[in-house]
Design an enzyme around this catalytic site. Structure first.
Site, PDB file in Angstrom:
ATOM      1  N   GLY A 268       0.744  -1.249   0.000  1.00 25.97           N
ATOM      2  CA  GLY A 268       0.000   0.000   0.000  1.00 25.97           C
ATOM      3  C   GLY A 268       0.770   1.292   0.000  1.00 25.97           C
ATOM      4  O   GLY A 268       0.162   2.362  -0.135  1.00 25.97           O
ATOM      5  N   TYR A 354      -9.691   5.326 -12.307  1.00 25.99           N
ATOM      6  CA  TYR A 354      -9.466   5.968 -10.997  1.00 25.99           C
ATOM      7  C   TYR A 354      -9.147   7.453 -11.100  1.00 25.99           C
ATOM      8  O   TYR A 354      -8.586   8.015 -10.145  1.00 25.99           O
ATOM      9  CB  TYR A 354      -8.276   5.334 -10.270  1.00 25.99           C
ATOM     10  CG  TYR A 354      -8.191   3.834 -10.236  1.00 25.99           C
ATOM     11  CD1 TYR A 354      -9.151   3.073  -9.572  1.00 25.99           C
ATOM     12  CD2 TYR A 354      -7.111   3.180 -10.824  1.00 25.99           C
ATOM     13  CE1 TYR A 354      -9.027   1.687  -9.513  1.00 25.99           C
ATOM     14  CE2 TYR A 354      -6.987   1.803 -10.761  1.00 25.99           C
ATOM     15  CZ  TYR A 354      -7.954   1.063 -10.108  1.00 25.99           C
ATOM     16  OH  TYR A 354      -7.825  -0.288 -10.053  1.00 25.99           O
ATOM     17  N   CYS A 381     -12.522   3.111 -28.921  1.00 27.85           N
ATOM     18  CA  CYS A 381     -13.837   3.633 -29.286  1.00 27.85           C
ATOM     19  C   CYS A 381     -14.615   4.109 -28.069  1.00 27.85           C
ATOM     20  O   CYS A 381     -15.719   3.615 -27.797  1.00 27.85           O
ATOM     21  CB  CYS A 381     -14.618   2.559 -30.030  1.00 27.85           C
ATOM     22  SG  CYS A 381     -13.757   2.029 -31.502  1.00 27.85           S
ATOM     23  N   TYR A 410       0.199  -1.869 -12.280  1.00 28.46           N
ATOM     24  CA  TYR A 410      -1.232  -1.950 -12.587  1.00 28.46           C
ATOM     25  C   TYR A 410      -1.594  -1.371 -13.953  1.00 28.46           C
ATOM     26  O   TYR A 410      -2.720  -0.902 -14.148  1.00 28.46           O
ATOM     27  CB  TYR A 410      -2.065  -1.295 -11.475  1.00 28.46           C
ATOM     28  CG  TYR A 410      -1.800  -1.881 -10.104  1.00 28.46           C
ATOM     29  CD1 TYR A 410      -2.183  -3.190  -9.817  1.00 28.46           C
ATOM     30  CD2 TYR A 410      -1.146  -1.156  -9.117  1.00 28.46           C
ATOM     31  CE1 TYR A 410      -1.929  -3.746  -8.570  1.00 28.46           C
ATOM     32  CE2 TYR A 410      -0.886  -1.700  -7.866  1.00 28.46           C
ATOM     33  CZ  TYR A 410      -1.286  -3.003  -7.601  1.00 28.46           C
ATOM     34  OH  TYR A 410      -1.034  -3.543  -6.368  1.00 28.46           O
TER      35      TYR A 410
HETATM   36  N1  LLP Z   1      -1.264  -7.216  -0.680  1.00 25.32           N
HETATM   37  C1  LLP Z   1      -2.557  -7.385  -0.970  1.00 25.32           C
HETATM   38  C2  LLP Z   1      -3.345  -8.394  -0.243  1.00 25.32           C
HETATM   39  C3  LLP Z   1      -3.143  -6.605  -1.965  1.00 25.32           C
HETATM   40  O1  LLP Z   1      -4.426  -6.765  -2.249  1.00 25.32           O
HETATM   41  C4  LLP Z   1      -2.377  -5.648  -2.670  1.00 25.32           C
HETATM   42  C5  LLP Z   1      -2.954  -4.828  -3.706  1.00 25.32           C
HETATM   43  C6  LLP Z   1      -1.009  -5.526  -2.342  1.00 25.32           C
HETATM   44  C7  LLP Z   1      -0.501  -6.320  -1.334  1.00 25.32           C
HETATM   45  C8  LLP Z   1      -0.091  -4.557  -3.039  1.00 25.32           C
HETATM   46  O2  LLP Z   1      -0.473  -3.244  -2.807  1.00 25.32           O
HETATM   47  P1  LLP Z   1       0.433  -2.031  -3.363  1.00 25.32           P
HETATM   48  O3  LLP Z   1       1.725  -2.050  -2.589  1.00 25.32           O
HETATM   49  O4  LLP Z   1       0.663  -2.255  -4.807  1.00 25.32           O
HETATM   50  O5  LLP Z   1      -0.377  -0.842  -3.085  1.00 25.32           O
HETATM   51  N2  LLP Z   1      -5.445  -1.628  -9.439  1.00 25.32           N
HETATM   52  C9  LLP Z   1      -5.278  -0.617  -8.415  1.00 25.32           C
HETATM   53  C10 LLP Z   1      -4.553  -1.154  -7.210  1.00 25.32           C
HETATM   54  C11 LLP Z   1      -5.208  -2.357  -6.583  1.00 25.32           C
HETATM   55  C12 LLP Z   1      -4.432  -2.913  -5.430  1.00 25.32           C
HETATM   56  C13 LLP Z   1      -4.846  -4.312  -5.164  1.00 25.32           C
HETATM   57  N3  LLP Z   1      -4.184  -4.925  -4.061  1.00 25.32           N
HETATM   58  C14 LLP Z   1      -4.536   0.569  -9.014  1.00 25.32           C
HETATM   59  O6  LLP Z   1      -4.218   0.524 -10.208  1.00 25.32           O
HETATM   60  O7  LLP Z   1      -4.308   1.559  -8.343  1.00 25.32           O
END
Ligand code: LLP
Length: 451
Positions: A268, A354, A381, A410
């Protein structure tokens, strides 16, 4: 969906590529007006490999993995860093994550299959996600994954039975929703109470379920997991989550006599999408989490468990860029200027989904100031198909190569073949050389599964 109205009073920021600070990959530089990454000329690369093209700065990627490993190893030695493969996944990034000593977060059968294909050590793999199928659970347990992160009590029964059938004991974590509201986009908030993920703390449901997991045969509960959301700037949210989880662990110790071995705080950490964004560094994140763990474990009388974190975006987002070629332009007086690139929502859905915000430059004019406000639109499109809304850009001409920064996370993993658009190739650059690590999709690929 149409685009939000342009703010016609917005002024171009006059920045050159090298003024874009935190969004740039570490090795970005400008030589003779061209943008170079990893010592490779992005303009030449685009001409040779075609566009749209995803490019990754391998030194930057490895450097961030090292920063995570080293910061946690120093500040909280009993720790592991999991690469969240959903952020960006191909075989090469998995090989690199393995070489850099990471553990791996996979969230289903396909990600697990890729990890197996590159020989990622299965004991370092954590299987996440809600509603995993019988098949996915069996594949994971059969493969010998390190942990399955249980998401529901329904699933507990399945994992227990499958492990019994296979004659093994599966180590598990329980995913808890800690009720911490992270300050981020609604769709990527996950730790708050109203969430499809994990065991809720409402009505002390999760606490009761700990007893069920402990009583179930063929599973061994080693600890808890939470993930409060993604693209989080405010470190205090992580601190609050640590407190909730450690307090929970203390109650579990008192009631069930279990000292947990693992506490997984999820991913996160936010990154810079805009030049003026100021996210916390990896080091600051490690300092905050490690300190919170030590303080709260002492306060609640819990032996310090292994600390796990699962970064995705903060490892790969700023290491990656997307190159495009300008094919068309259109100026609507008092409305906006459209600059059309040869990709769009198929390779980057984040702007449409987003309201994401990206910085872009013209790679063949990288030393010039960005003097215009434009909307970089895609070739799909849909009116809402844009990569950058009202962003600053150098004066554009047809055939210019546009580089959009911060697209390493992503984008590829959420890419589609909408309008029959083959997905871009992926190129890794390092020390003046490049290698194609995922080839461009072909028309044949698009039809390969049709009977
Ligand atoms: N751990 C779990 C259980 C998760 O669900 C996620 C991300 C992470 C770790 C990694 O999180 P990060 O460090 O990348 O924030 N598609 C969205 C983001 C969705 C995140 C899903 N889970 C975007 O493009 O912003």
């Amino acid at each position: 969906m149409s685009l939000p109205k342009s703010d016609l009073t917005k002024k171009a920021d006059q920045r050159t590529a090298m003024d874009l600070g935190p969004v740039l990959p570490k090795t970005a530089e400008v030589r003779d007006g061209h943008l170079f990454i990893g010592g490779v000329d992005m303009v030449k690369l685009a001409h040779e490999q075609g566009t749209a093209l995803y490019v990754f700065d391998e030194a930057d990627l490895r450097d961030r993995m090292e920063q995570y490993r080293e910061s946690f190893a120093e500040l909280y030695p009993n720790s592991d860093v999991l690469y969240a493969s959903k952020a960006f996944l191909n075989k090469e990034v998995l090989r690199i994550a393995n070489e850099e000593g990471m553990c791996l977060d996979v969230s289903g059968g396909g990600e697990l299959a890729m990890a197996r294909a590159v020989g990622f050590p299965m004991e370092r793999v954590f299987v996440h996600g809600n509603n995993k199928t019988e098949r996915e659970l069996r594949e994971a347990i059969e493969a010998g994954v390190g942990r399955r992160v249980l998401d529901t009590r329904i699933e507990l029964g399945r994992v227990s039975r499958i492990a019994g059938e296979l004659g093994v004991t599966q180590k598990v974590l329980m995913r808890i929703t800690p009720g911490v509201e992270a300050d981020t986009h609604e769709y990527i908030k996950t730790g708050c109470e109203d969430s499809k993920f994990g065991f809720t703390m409402l009505g002390d449901f999760a606490f009761g379920c700990v007893g069920d997991v402990l009583a179930a045969p063929n599973v061994e509960l080693t600890g808890f997991h939470c993930h409060i959301g993604s693209q989080i700037f405010a470190l205090h949210s992580f601190r609050e989550a640590v407190q909730v989880m450690v307090e929970f662990a203390a109650r579990v110790k008192e009631r069930y006599g279990l000292e947990i071995a693992d506490l997984d705080m999820g991913g996160g950490l936010g990154i810079a999408y805009a030049a003026d964004d100021a996210p916390s560094s990896i080091r600051e994140f490690a300092e905050c989490t490690a300190a919170a763990m030590k303080e709260y474990c002492a306060e609640y009388g819990v032996a310090e468990p292994r600390l796990l974190v699962e970064p995705g975006r903060s490892l790969v987002a700023n290491a990656g860029v997307t190159l495009y070629t300008i094919g068309v332009m259109k100026t609507l007086p008092n409305i906006r200027k459209y600059v059309g690139v040869d990709g769009g929502m198929s390779d980057n859905i984040r702007t449409a989904l987003y309201d994401a915000n990206y910085e872009a430059v013209i790679a063949n004019k990288a030393a010039d100031p960005r003097t215009e406000i434009v909307t970089l639109c895609g070739k799909h499109c849909e009116s809402g198909d844009a990569v950058v809304l009202d962003g600053s850009l150098q004066h554009p001409d047809l055939g210019d190569i546009v580089c959009v920064f911060g697209t390493g996370a992503y984008c590829y993993t959420m890419a589609s073949t909408y309008n029959g658009q083959p997905r871009p190739a992926i190129v890794f650059v390092r020390n003046g050389a490049f290698r194609v690590v995922t080839r461009r999709e072909t028309y044949e690929d698009l039809m390969a599964r049709d009977i």
